[in-house]
Design an enzyme around this catalytic site. Structure first.
Site, PDB file in Angstrom:
ATOM      1  N   HIS A 151     -22.221  15.647  34.984  1.00 24.98           N
ATOM      2  CA  HIS A 151     -22.221  14.531  34.022  1.00 24.98           C
ATOM      3  C   HIS A 151     -23.458  14.599  33.122  1.00 24.98           C
ATOM      4  CE1 HIS A 151     -19.966  12.197  37.382  1.00 24.98           C
ATOM      5  NE2 HIS A 151     -19.069  12.456  36.440  1.00 24.98           N
ATOM      6  N   ARG A 153     -13.962  20.352  33.305  1.00 25.86           N
ATOM      7  CA  ARG A 153     -14.503  21.373  34.202  1.00 25.86           C
ATOM      8  C   ARG A 153     -13.597  22.604  34.207  1.00 25.86           C
ATOM      9  NH1 ARG A 153     -14.796  17.147  38.967  1.00 25.86           N
ATOM     10  NH2 ARG A 153     -12.860  16.735  37.869  1.00 25.86           N
ATOM     11  N   SER A 167     -17.879  13.913  42.021  1.00 28.00           N
ATOM     12  CA  SER A 167     -18.565  12.871  42.787  1.00 28.00           C
ATOM     13  C   SER A 167     -17.970  12.772  44.192  1.00 28.00           C
ATOM     14  CB  SER A 167     -18.448  11.520  42.082  1.00 28.00           C
ATOM     15  OG  SER A 167     -19.038  11.590  40.806  1.00 28.00           O
ATOM     16  N   LYS A 215     -10.508  -0.843  42.099  1.00 23.70           N
ATOM     17  CA  LYS A 215     -10.966   0.314  42.899  1.00 23.70           C
ATOM     18  C   LYS A 215     -12.451   0.135  43.208  1.00 23.70           C
ATOM     19  CE  LYS A 215     -11.468   5.104  41.959  1.00 23.70           C
ATOM     20  NZ  LYS A 215     -11.298   6.111  40.913  1.00 23.70           N
TER      21      LYS A 215
HETATM   22  O1  PNS Z   1     -14.864   9.283  35.883  1.00 22.14           O
HETATM   23  P1  PNS Z   1     -13.396   9.007  35.804  1.00 22.14           P
HETATM   24  O2  PNS Z   1     -12.947   8.211  37.009  1.00 22.14           O
HETATM   25  O3  PNS Z   1     -12.580  10.261  35.598  1.00 22.14           O
HETATM   26  O4  PNS Z   1     -13.206   8.087  34.500  1.00 22.14           O
HETATM   27  C1  PNS Z   1     -11.941   7.542  34.186  1.00 22.14           C
HETATM   28  C2  PNS Z   1     -12.093   6.500  33.066  1.00 22.14           C
HETATM   29  C3  PNS Z   1     -13.124   5.436  33.466  1.00 22.14           C
HETATM   30  C4  PNS Z   1     -12.571   7.152  31.807  1.00 22.14           C
HETATM   31  C5  PNS Z   1     -10.707   5.857  32.825  1.00 22.14           C
HETATM   32  O5  PNS Z   1     -10.186   5.434  34.047  1.00 22.14           O
HETATM   33  C6  PNS Z   1     -10.788   4.682  31.884  1.00 22.14           C
HETATM   34  O6  PNS Z   1     -11.008   4.850  30.708  1.00 22.14           O
HETATM   35  N1  PNS Z   1     -10.618   3.458  32.435  1.00 22.14           N
HETATM   36  C7  PNS Z   1     -10.730   2.242  31.689  1.00 22.14           C
HETATM   37  C8  PNS Z   1      -9.363   1.593  31.522  1.00 22.14           C
HETATM   38  C9  PNS Z   1      -8.595   2.305  30.426  1.00 22.14           C
HETATM   39  O7  PNS Z   1      -9.038   2.394  29.290  1.00 22.14           O
HETATM   40  N2  PNS Z   1      -7.410   2.801  30.797  1.00 22.14           N
HETATM   41  C10 PNS Z   1      -6.577   3.541  29.896  1.00 22.14           C
HETATM   42  C11 PNS Z   1      -7.089   4.964  29.733  1.00 22.14           C
HETATM   43  S1  PNS Z   1      -5.840   5.936  29.153  1.00 22.14           S
END
Ligand code: PNS
Length: 171
Positions: A17, A90, A128, A41
């Site tokens: 990150h 990645r 993570s 979550k």
């Molecule tokens: O680190 P991660 O868990 O891969 O991040 C995922 C994240 C936080 C980018 C994604 O879950 C997100 O944007 N969540 C916020 C809710 C949202 O916008 N959902 C629609 C995304 S298509």
């Protein structure tokens, strides 16, 4: 002036990150890291703790902002005047879900563009969840996460493989 947000769970932040953040900071005028506060979550660390760990992991001279958010990533981007969402890639295996998210985000807010940055080669295998698993089982995570995160993980995750003395005797 182009503002980019870098949303994620960051539970916790790792060196992959940080690599993405430092390269995003070279490309964009301003970068805001968005730590998702997800009511559905629960993570190992609270959103506030995760955001603090991100702040502690950035170099002192860093101008990168850190905030936590709930709701849509595109709304977080718009609230910060950002026209870019940065995501790290990645491997090809990431592409499927990232592509889906990027297209959904574009549908939700066409003014916000997703830009993918590839993770540095040394960090390609980092996640993570894997880091938490290794730490929980007493493995070394040195060099995979910044020192404040290593300390926080060690404190939160006692090795699960330690066998209590009374069971050890029965072996
Ligand atoms: O680190 P991660 O868990 O891969 O991040 C995922 C994240 C936080 C980018 C994604 O879950 C997100 O944007 N969540 C916020 C809710 C949202 O916008 N959902 C629609 C995304 S298509």
């Amino acid at each position: 002036m182009t503002v980019a947000v870098y949303p994620g769970s960051f539970d916790p932040i790792h060196n992959g990150h940080l690599d993405v953040i430092s390269r995003a900071a070279e490309i964009f005028d301003s970068v805001v890291v968005g730590v998702l506060d997800n009511a559905l979550k629960s993570g190992l660390f609270s959103a506030a703790e995760r955001a603090t760990l991100v702040r502690q992991s950035l170099p002192p001279e860093s101008r990168v902002e850190v905030a936590h958010f709930s709701g849509l990533a595109v709304s977080f981007a718009m609230a910060h005047g950002a026209t870019v969402i940065v995501r790290g890639l990645r491997a090809v295996s990431d592409l499927d879900s990232e592509f889906q998210m990027a297209l959904m985000n574009r549908r939700l807010e066409p003014r916000v563009h997703t830009v993918f940055l590839t993770t540095g080669f040394a960090n390609v295998y980092l996640s993570s969840s894997l880091i938490k698993d290794v730490c929980a089982h007493g493995g070394s995570i040195t060099g995979l996460v910044p020192p404040p995160v290593e300390a926080a993980l060690r404190q939160r995750l006692a090795p699960a493989t330690t066998i209590p003395a009374h069971l050890e005797e029965a072996r």
